[in-house]
Structure formats: C-alpha cells, structure tokens
Design an enzyme around this catalytic site. Structure first.
Site, PDB file in Angstrom:
ATOM      1  N   SER A 214       1.016  -1.493   0.115  1.00  0.00           N
ATOM      2  CA  SER A 214       0.114  -0.314   0.291  1.00  0.00           C
ATOM      3  C   SER A 214       0.752   1.365   0.006  1.00  0.00           C
ATOM      4  O   SER A 214       1.842   1.633  -1.238  1.00  0.00           O
ATOM      5  CB  SER A 214      -0.667  -0.442   0.925  1.00  0.00           C
ATOM      6  OG  SER A 214      -2.026   0.966   1.373  1.00  0.00           O
ATOM      7  N   ASP A 309      -8.685  -2.569  -6.459  1.00  0.00           N
ATOM      8  CA  ASP A 309      -8.155  -2.956  -5.816  1.00  0.00           C
ATOM      9  C   ASP A 309      -9.187  -2.186  -4.674  1.00  0.00           C
ATOM     10  O   ASP A 309      -9.574  -1.317  -5.085  1.00  0.00           O
ATOM     11  CB  ASP A 309      -7.271  -2.027  -5.549  1.00  0.00           C
ATOM     12  CG  ASP A 309      -5.564  -1.787  -4.546  1.00  0.00           C
ATOM     13  OD1 ASP A 309      -6.934  -1.212  -3.960  1.00  0.00           O
ATOM     14  OD2 ASP A 309      -5.286  -1.771  -4.504  1.00  0.00           O
ATOM     15  N   HIS A 376      -7.209  -5.743  -0.852  1.00  0.00           N
ATOM     16  CA  HIS A 376      -5.518  -4.543  -1.454  1.00  0.00           C
ATOM     17  C   HIS A 376      -4.757  -5.073  -0.133  1.00  0.00           C
ATOM     18  O   HIS A 376      -4.550  -5.717   0.338  1.00  0.00           O
ATOM     19  CB  HIS A 376      -6.054  -3.607  -0.642  1.00  0.00           C
ATOM     20  CG  HIS A 376      -5.235  -2.348  -0.196  1.00  0.00           C
ATOM     21  ND1 HIS A 376      -4.477  -1.335  -1.761  1.00  0.00           N
ATOM     22  CD2 HIS A 376      -4.795  -2.025   0.474  1.00  0.00           C
ATOM     23  CE1 HIS A 376      -4.129  -0.759  -1.518  1.00  0.00           C
ATOM     24  NE2 HIS A 376      -3.870  -0.763   0.545  1.00  0.00           N
TER      25      HIS A 376
END
Length: 436
Positions: A214, A309, A376
């Site tokens: 991330s 995502d 994610h």
C-alpha cells in the site's frame, strides 16, 4: 483472524471484514483495527494484510512473533515519527542458505494531508512508536515457514514500521507547524533504519529484496534505486510493490479526488524538492503517483496489484463524497453486488491500470502480476500469498510467480482476465462502509 492488540486500539474504529470465496456468503475473517483518521483517504486498509490466522499455513505452525527494535540515537539523527518518538523495525535473523539474503518490508497505512489529520496519526501506531505492538507476527512473504514461503523462508527479514504519514519520503527541518510540533522526517527514518541494517549484515548481502504494501508499496517505488545503491555491486537486488500502484484517475463525479489529496500531502511535507523528476508543469500531487515515479527506476521491480483494488475502488474511484445518494454503497462493500453499469465502470478502472503499466510490460527484467480480485495487499497474508486456497493466475500463486521472477526461473507477466472470471479469488466483503 485474531482480535487487534491493545497497542492498535488507539488507531480508531474497529471494522469487520470477511473473505468471500467464489461469491458465496460466509465469514472466515474476524475483527481488527484499521486507522480511520480525519479523512477517508487516510484509512489504513492495508493493515488487514498483516493480520492472519494463528495457524497460517498448511503445516499448522504458529507464525513467528518478532520483537520491535527502536532506532538508536533517533533524536540525534532527526529520524523521528510524527510525534517525535523513535521509529522502529522488526528483524528476524536468517539461517543456513539464507544467512546472507535480506528481505526488507515497508509497512503501509495511508497518508495524512493536513495538520489535523497528522495530529490524529500522532496518537496511533501510524504516527508514534509509543503505540506500536512490541511483537508482530511474520506471515506471508515474511514467514519463516517453508510451506508458506518456499523461496524466502530462511532469509533475514525486516518489517519497517510506518510512522511519518508520507511513504517514508518527507524531510522538513522545521519542527513547529502552527505552534505545534510535527516531525515530517520519513526520508531520515528510511536512511537511519538502512544504516542500522547495513551494520547488522545487510551491507554484505548476496541477495536483497525491498518490498512494501500500500503506502509502503508506493515507498518501495520511491526508494528502490536508493536501496540498490546501498548494496554491493555484485549482489542481486530487486524490489516488489504490493497494492501500491495508485491511479491518477477521475472519480465517478468527474473530480480528481486522489490527486487533490496527494497535492496536500506533497505541499505539507515538502516532497516536491525530494523528487528530481517533479517539474513545474506538474501539479504537486502528480509527483506522488507511481506512474511518474517508475519512469526513472532502473532496478528490476515486481508490480503486484489487483485489477479491482478494494482501497482504490472505495477512495479513488468512488470516494464517499462522489456518491451522495449512496447508489454505490453495496458495490463498494461487495463487488458481487455491483450492477451491470457499475461493473462496466470497474472494467474501465481495470483498463486504466493496464494503460498505466503498459510501458512496464515491455521491460524484460520487470515482473507483473495483476489478478482480478477485490482485495488490497496480498503478500503479507498467508491466504493470498501461498496456500492451497490461494488465488492463482495461470495456475501460479503469487509466491510462486514472485519466486520465479526473483530467481530468474522465467519471465513473469501475469495479467488476469476480467472479473468474475477467476474462481480462485478471495474477494473482500465489508460489513459497513468506512467512516471518517
């Protein structure tokens, strides 16, 4: 998944997530803490990836618990978290054939765009080591279990904690902002941790792998070449960015919400001067997007991203402000609940990702793995990294594809078909929408 530790409680609200397989209802997850700070874009959705079941592999072994190490003389180096506390990392020593191989992981957790939201982070593990867990489980790509992590299990492995709010890239000398102390020192944190690890053996590495999830995935793009420069010229060095290819696209209302957000981050932490490629013709926020960052990278990188995502769908494509009538509410929570029109927009988002990485597909030494899952960050979770039930593209788990690429066993450019074509996906299902 286990409940959150007391150390993560200050991070804000609790959220319940479920993994849903093949679109069927049924929960296999549990509650954990996510940092829901002043703005929805600050949500640290990537945190779920670091929380895995206690028995997280086919061998039934418990994940290793690895202790927190705080950077020595951090104040003297000016390498400080947002609140002025020392940054930290977790180091697990390698063994045998992996004793001179190093895997470094940069933690993710969103960004803060203004002093109010950064002040909220100062009271959480994303802005202060005072709130960080003293021990964390190493799972997925950090696991020491050969069954779960066949290629990197016995390497030296490090998880660097994220507490600067700008993907380890700020370097503001002034401590006072509107009369309150803030330390925007992500670049110095990066340098201080690297210097300690070099002395602990990284400087003699034969193989080294920089990874991140991330916001940590974005940091991996930013620091990849600098990481290569620290290591012996004859060592094999590569990078992997997981769920970090954030897209500069319009949301469903026609606004560039994420670019405006990034522009605030860049201005607040003085990042424009940090990026040599950032010219005066670009808006500040554009400098922070991976599509721009990757143009100058020469070190081989593996791009790991889901085509849908979950974080980007909720906060880039359909941020809450873009949907005042809540027409997208069910779709944002569960991709299987999307209407045909909504799915058409999601397929357009997938195309935007493919367009953004089109030049990277031509780089023979780069790896790509884009699956069609609503998720994610996938490298830190045992379910999605490497297990009998892991998602696959061309019958390869993520771990197998990454290993094949890192060790040059084959070229890896795995591009999945459109949702809902892949029955192996673990798609996230949210119990409720995120709230600021």
């Amino acid at each position: 998944m286990p409940p959150p530790s007391s150390a993560s409680a200050p991070a804000a609200h609790h959220l319940r997530l479920w993994w849903r397989r093949r679109g069927r209802a049924g929960a296999v997850g549990a509650t954990f803490a996510v940092a829901l700070l002043a703005a929805a874009l600050l949500l640290a959705l990537s945190y779920y990836a670091s929380v895995t079941p206690v028995t997280s592999s086919s061998s039934g072994r418990r994940p290793a618990l690895v202790g927190l190490t705080l950077v020595r003389r951090a104040e003297e180096k000016g390498a400080l978290c947002l609140d002025g506390s020392a940054p930290g990392y977790h180091l697990q020593t390698g063994s045998g054939s992996g004793s001179r191989s190093w895997l470094i992981h940069l933690e993710g957790g969103g960004w803060c765009r203004n002093l109010k939201s950064c002040a909220s982070r100062k009271r959480s593990m994303l802005g202060s080591s005072r709130y960080m867990e003293h021990h964390v489980e190493f799972t997925g790509i950090l696991s020491d279990d050969k069954y779960q992590n066949p290629d990197f299990y016995n390497w030296n492995k490090v998880k660097i904690r994220y507490c600067d709010g700008a993907s380890f890239s700020g370097n503001v000398k002034d401590e006072l902002q509107n009369g309150t102390k803030f330390f925007f020192r992500g670049q110095r944190i990066w340098e201080a941790v690297m210097n300690e690890l070099l002395l602990k053996g990284l400087g003699h590495a034969k193989q080294a792998f920089l990874t991140g999830c991330s916001a940590g995935g974005l940091a991996t793009y930013i620091h990849c070449d600098a990481f290569r420069a620290l290591l012996p010229k004859d060592s094999s060095v590569k990078c992997l960015a997981d769920g970090g290819f954030f897209l500069d696209v319009e949301d469903i209302s026609g606004k560039r919400t994420i670019r405006a957000f990034y522009s605030d981050v860049v201005r607040l932490q003085g990042l424009r001067e940090q990026f040599s490629y950032c010219n005066s013709n670009m808006e500040p926020g554009q400098c922070f997007f991976p599509r721009e960052v990757v143009k100058d990278i020469v070190t081989p990188v593996f791009v790991l991203n889901p085509a849908y995502d979950a974080w980007q769908v909720q906060h880039v494509l359909v941020p809450e402000a873009s949907d005042p009538q809540h027409a997208w509410l069910n779709c944002r929570l569960d991709i299987s609940k999307c209407s045909s029109n909504q799915l058409e927009i999601l397929q357009g988002f997938r195309k935007d990702l493919h367009d953004a990485i089109s030049e990277l597909k031509q780089k023979g030494d780069w790896g790509i793995y884009i699956n069609s899952c609503f998720v994610h960050c996938q490298s830190l979770n045992s379910f999605t990294w490497h297990s009998p039930s892991s998602p696959r593209v061309n019958n390869k788990t993520i771990a197998e594809a990454v290993g094949d690429w890192f060790f040059d066993r084959r070229e890896v450019k795995e591009i999945d078909c459109e949702y809902p074509c892949n029955p192996t996906c673990h798609n996230l299902v949210f119990a409720k929408p995120f709230k600021a």
